[in-house]
Design an enzyme around this catalytic site. Structure first.
Site, short mmCIF file in Angstrom:
data_model
loop_
_atom_site.label_atom_id
_atom_site.label_comp_id
_atom_site.label_asym_id
_atom_site.label_seq_id
_atom_site.Cartn_x
_atom_site.Cartn_y
_atom_site.Cartn_z
CB VAL B 13 -14.40 5.24 6.35
CG1 VAL B 13 -15.27 5.18 5.11
CG2 VAL B 13 -13.18 6.08 6.16
CG ASP B 147 -26.46 -4.13 13.33
OD1 ASP B 147 -25.79 -3.24 13.93
OD2 ASP B 147 -26.44 -4.28 12.11
CB SER B 478 26.42 35.34 -5.79
OG SER B 478 26.30 35.80 -4.46
CE LYS B 480 26.14 35.90 0.10
NZ LYS B 480 26.49 34.81 -0.82
CB SER B 481 32.59 37.89 0.79
OG SER B 481 31.74 37.08 1.56
CB SER B 548 19.70 36.06 3.89
OG SER B 548 20.32 36.95 2.98
#
Lengths: 297, 640
Positions: B13, B147, B478, B480-481, B548
């Protein structure tokens, strides 16, 4: 290769990328000189095949009648699939550029364009926008992503590297493509001359009925023109640098009757072209950016 | 020299970059009068008091004007009597590195600003590094604000020496260093009489004369095929832009990756239409459109040869296997491969870890690709190599990537077009990264798939079953197994040949070396998917029970296993229920902060968008659930 050759090759590369990768592309055709150039490039890019996409004109019903004639003759002679979209709700409600102000552009152009793209399910649309036209355009990508509301988010543009354009989108999203991004007004005129591309007669100076309004010369193209108290119609020799809706497009007094004269005049021009489009001046700096965020092309 | 010079300006800047370009346009009267008026008006309304603020010409976006900084690249166009220019004005802050990279990828020359009162800073190094990485080989350093140092020659010479040392690190073809004052206009377009000791060109004069055309190397002919042009059955042309070299009618070209060869029959070059000799239309008439259509109908683009930069359509003398993504070449250094070392610039908001999968685009090819390994991050300021597992936005790294199929490529230093790539996120479609190929890792090239005589089909019919993978995904707890166990028992009773892969069991053996970091979770899923695939190939029905949690990883598993054998079961038991059960006491530990990144608590779970079947074990019994799954499998695959 000179710089026009480089710009031409770049635009052709871009058009082929879109034709190869995008599911349902369309080329927006606004009848102006940039559209003439874009169409010409599309004819070249795919020759001997015809451009593998349709063309779309969003008609506000307030275009110069010479433009509509030109559009129809172009489509017929070249055998193009030219679609027209009019916002019929807007027409029914009598939306016009005189009494509706900025919402006229929104309803008859921005909303109409969105509706047209949705109607046909186009996922990619070519536009003739150039980066030299206006400051917020100067930052827009060549492949400009639009979300499901067709809005542009200037702070979150996809990075665009080298010639590797990202055309991947999800359902409902779309892309606007600007193959003329890197062309300047001068390039456009030089190319029209070099390639001998027809453009609408309004670009050439001729005696036309005009009224002076806010320092602009507005052509009285048909009897729908609403005159303000004190305004009177005069015949003046004028031409137009950009074309749009006749009540919103200012002409300039000029004697340039031939292409050479126009090019010469343009090269010495001291006014950048969008001055003659009234809609840009509505709310000072940033007005174009605002409209683009909302989906204006 | 009627060619284009595309250049980028870099600086922070306070270096006055926008002011420099603005001043150049203003001085050379290259801006239109009404823009000039708007500029004077806006700068008076603006905050910086009275004087013309040249940077307002360039800082276009509203947010930028409000914050007084340049966020995105702005492109400016101007033409002098000698040359046409396109300026990419890029932001200098480190947090906008990607935007600077966008500008640099577009340009062939960089103008880098250095504040004379401060000398070469870390950002100067950063700017040079990004430009170099993106392929710029021509550099101009504008030592600005002379300058402020009273136009002293010694100050300039000291800075000049530092710049030369700095640039020794990079590969460049030309280097020019010019003392300027952007606000006052010294050495921008006019020679400064306050620096008589500087004898060389002003900035504009140098830009007008510098030659950036690629060095005449014998790189051979290369053209990535963009599209096949097939207007009718007699014509089959390959459209593309020539990226290097020259091609003639009659040349024997090779199509990669197939390696098939054919002779060039025709070259159509759009640049030279046959009608260019026709007299110009000088005015528009009613006949113009008709005449135009006739001219186009008579177009003939045939040329005997064409070269780099031209957009052409090429036909060959015989049918070979070529389509979009292939590359036509002759005597080039192109190679075919699938494992690479690249420089990568990460540009997405979320971070990158090894194992992530993307769409990769290189030339006109688009293939799935995986970032296999982040070798090291390169400090964008110092160039130091830093070990890391994770890459954040605007960071540069050396990475290893592999592509899903073999691609045509070149090293970036040989061929800018065929050595550069982008990575696109497979869910959001964001352009997540860009990269340049440093080298290829050839080890993959020595492996070829061995076909065996006993095929999967034979194994399946021996077992009279279809080998599929039932992929269960869902939160911890949940069910799954339990569910996969019950499903396997049912299938076993039906005389099916099955195998169950369970999360914890696999973690104790095959994946013992993996942690629960994001990169390792991705690798875990990759291994499981490959094992499932092997077992499917053995003719077995496989059940997997893994959390997963990431959509992308399941997508990857689906790709490895194959669409036609993948069956996704979403075990959608609500979090509250899972947490209530908390069979292993894990939720409690996660709530206590003893487990980091626990799915559902401190790490997200991305539910499947379109699972083959959804089960909620809080609403259905296990037996009901098994019935549902079997019915859905039957519906999708026929009798299992």
């Amino acid at each position: 290769m000179n710089h026009l050759d480089e710009l031409e090759a770049e635009a052709i590369y871009i058009m082929r990328e879109v034709a190869a990768e995008c599911e349902k592309p369309v080329m927006l055709y606004s009848i102006g000189k940039d559209s003439s150039v874009m169409l010409h490039l599309a004819l070249k890019a795919f020759w001997p095949e015809k451009p593998p996409f349709p063309f779309l004109h969003v008609n506000t019903t307030w275009k110069f009648h010479e433009m509509i004639e030109f559009r129809d003759r172009t489509a017929k002679e070249l055998g193009l699939n030219m679609l027209e979209y009019i916002n019929e709700d807007g027409v029914r409600e009598g939306v016009n550029p005189f009494t509706y102000g900025a919402s006229y552009t929104d309803i008859m152009k921005t909303q109409a364009l969105k509706a047209a793209l949705n109607k046909y399910g186009f996922t990619a649309a070519f536009g003739g926008g150039r980066r030299d036209e206006e400051k917020s355009r100067a930052k827009e990508r060549v492949f400009s992503f639009r979300d499901v509301n067709q809005a542009w988010d200037p702070k979150n543009q996809r990075p665009e590297m080298w010639k590797l354009y990202n055309t991947r989108i999800n359902q409902g999203e779309s892309i606007r493509i600007f193959p003329l991004s890197n062309w300047t007004e001068k390039d456009i005129w030089q190319y029209i001359k070099r390639e001998n591309i027809p453009i609408v007669s309004l670009y050439f100076a001729k005696e036309r009925p005009v009224v002076e309004r806010d320092g602009q010369l507005i052509m009285v193209d048909d009897d729908r023109m609403q005159l303000l108290p004190g305004e009177k119609v005069e015949m003046k020799k004028v031409r137009f640098r950009t074309l749009g809706c006749y009540p919103l497009t200012g002409g300039m007094e000029s004697d340039a009757e031939t292409l050479d004269e126009i090019v010469d005049e343009t090269l010495q021009a001291v006014e950048s072209e969008r001055t003659s489009r009234i809609i840009d001046k509505d709310s000072g700096a940033g007005s174009m950016e605002k409209r683009k965020r909302e989906g204006y092309f | 020299m009627d060619n284009l010079l595309k250049f980028i300006t870099c600086g922070s800047v306070d270096d006055g970059k926008s002011t420099l370009i603005g001043h150049m346009l203003y001085d050379a009267k290259l801006i239109f009068a009404d823009q000039e008026r708007a500029l004077e008006l806006e700068s008076k309304v603006g905050s910086r008091g009275g004087e013309i603020d040249y940077s307002l010409l360039l800082d276009g976006l509203m947010a930028e004007r409000e914050q007084g900084i340049t966020i995105d690249v702005a492109y400016r166009y101007f033409t002098t009597e000698k040359r046409s220019f396109i300026v990419a004005d890029a932001p200098g802050h480190e947090e906008y590195t990607r935007n600077m990279a966008v500008g640099a990828s577009f340009a062939s020359l960089a103008v880098i600003l250095v504040d004379a009162s401060q000398g070469v800073l870390v950002q100067t190094r950063r700017h040079a590094r990004i430009c170099s990485m993106m392929g710029i080989r021509h550099f101009v350093f504008a030592v600005n604000k002379m300058d402020l140092v009273h136009f002293e020659r010694d100050v300039f010479n000291r800075i000049k020496k530092t710049i030369k040392v700095l640039m020794a690190e990079f590969n460049y073809e030309s280097l020019m260093i010019i003392p300027v004052s952007a606000t006052e206009g010294d050495n921008i377009t006019k020679k400064s009489d306050r620096m008589p000791w500087y004898k060389d060109d002003t900035l504009l004069a140098y830009l007008e004369r510098v030659d950036v055309s690629p060095k005449e190397e014998t790189r051979g002919f290369t053209m990535p095929v963009e599209r096949v042009c097939r207007p009718d059955r007699t014509f089959r042309g390959f459209e593309g832009q020539i990226t290097s070299g020259t091609v003639h009618v009659g040349d024997l070209v090779t199509s990669l990756p197939s390696m098939e060869q054919a002779h060039v029959k025709e070259i159509l070059d759009a640049e030279k239409p046959s009608d260019c000799e026709i007299p110009q239309q000088s005015i528009y008439t009613m006949d113009s459109n008709h005449a135009y259509a006739e001219r186009i109908g008579a177009w003939d683009f045939h040329v005997p040869e064409s070269s780099q930069g031209h957009a052409v359509t090429i036909t060959l003398d015989r049918e070979i296997d070529t389509s979009r993504g292939c590359v036509l070449e002759m005597d080039s250094s192109l190679e075919v491969g699938s494992l690479f070392v690249i420089h990568l610039l990460w540009m997405d908001d979320h971070s990158l870890v090894a194992g992530r999968n993307f769409w990769l685009k290189i030339g006109t090819q688009q293939v799935p690709a995986t970032v296999m390994k982040i070798r090291c991050r390169i400090d964008v300021n110092s160039g130091a190599e830093v070990h890391t597992d994770e890459l954040f936005k605007n960071e540069i790294a050396v990475c290893e990537i592999s592509t899903g199929s073999r691609i045509v490529f070149d090293r970036f230093e040989n061929n800018r077009e065929m050595g550069s790539l982008i990575l696109t996120d497979r869910v959001s479609n964001m352009t997540s990264a860009c990269g340049t190929i440093i080298d290829t890792l050839e080890r993959g090239n020595n492996l070829t798939w061995q076909n065996t005589d006993i095929t999967r089909n034979l194994r399946e019919s021996q077992k009279t079953q279809k080998a599929i993978t039932v992929w269960m995904t869902g939160l911890s707890g949940s069910g799954k197994s339990t569910l996969s166990n019950a499903l396997e028992k049912r299938l076993f009773a039906l005389d099916r040949h099955t195998m169950l892969l369970d999360g914890d069991n696999v973690r104790m053996g095959l994946c013992r070396d993996l942690s629960f970091s994001e990169a390792d979770r991705i690798e875990n899923i990759r291994r499981i998917a490959n094992v499932a695939k092997l077992m499917n190939d053995a003719g077995l029905i496989v059940m997997t029970a893994f959390i997963s949690p990431f959509r992308q990883d399941r997508q990857r598993a689906k790709e490895i296993i194959g669409d036609e054998s993948f069956f996704e079961v979403y075990v959608a038991t609500p979090l509250e229920e899972c947490e209530k059960r908390d069979v292993k006491g894990l939720y409690q530990k996660a709530r206590d902060g003893k487990i980091r990144a626990f799915t559902g608590i401190s790490s997200p779970y991305e539910a499947p968008l379109d699972p083959d079947v959804t089960i909620d074990t809080s609403k259905q019994t296990i037996e009901e659930s098994v019935d549902l799954i079997l019915k859905a499998i039957e519906k999708k695959f026929g009798e299992a």
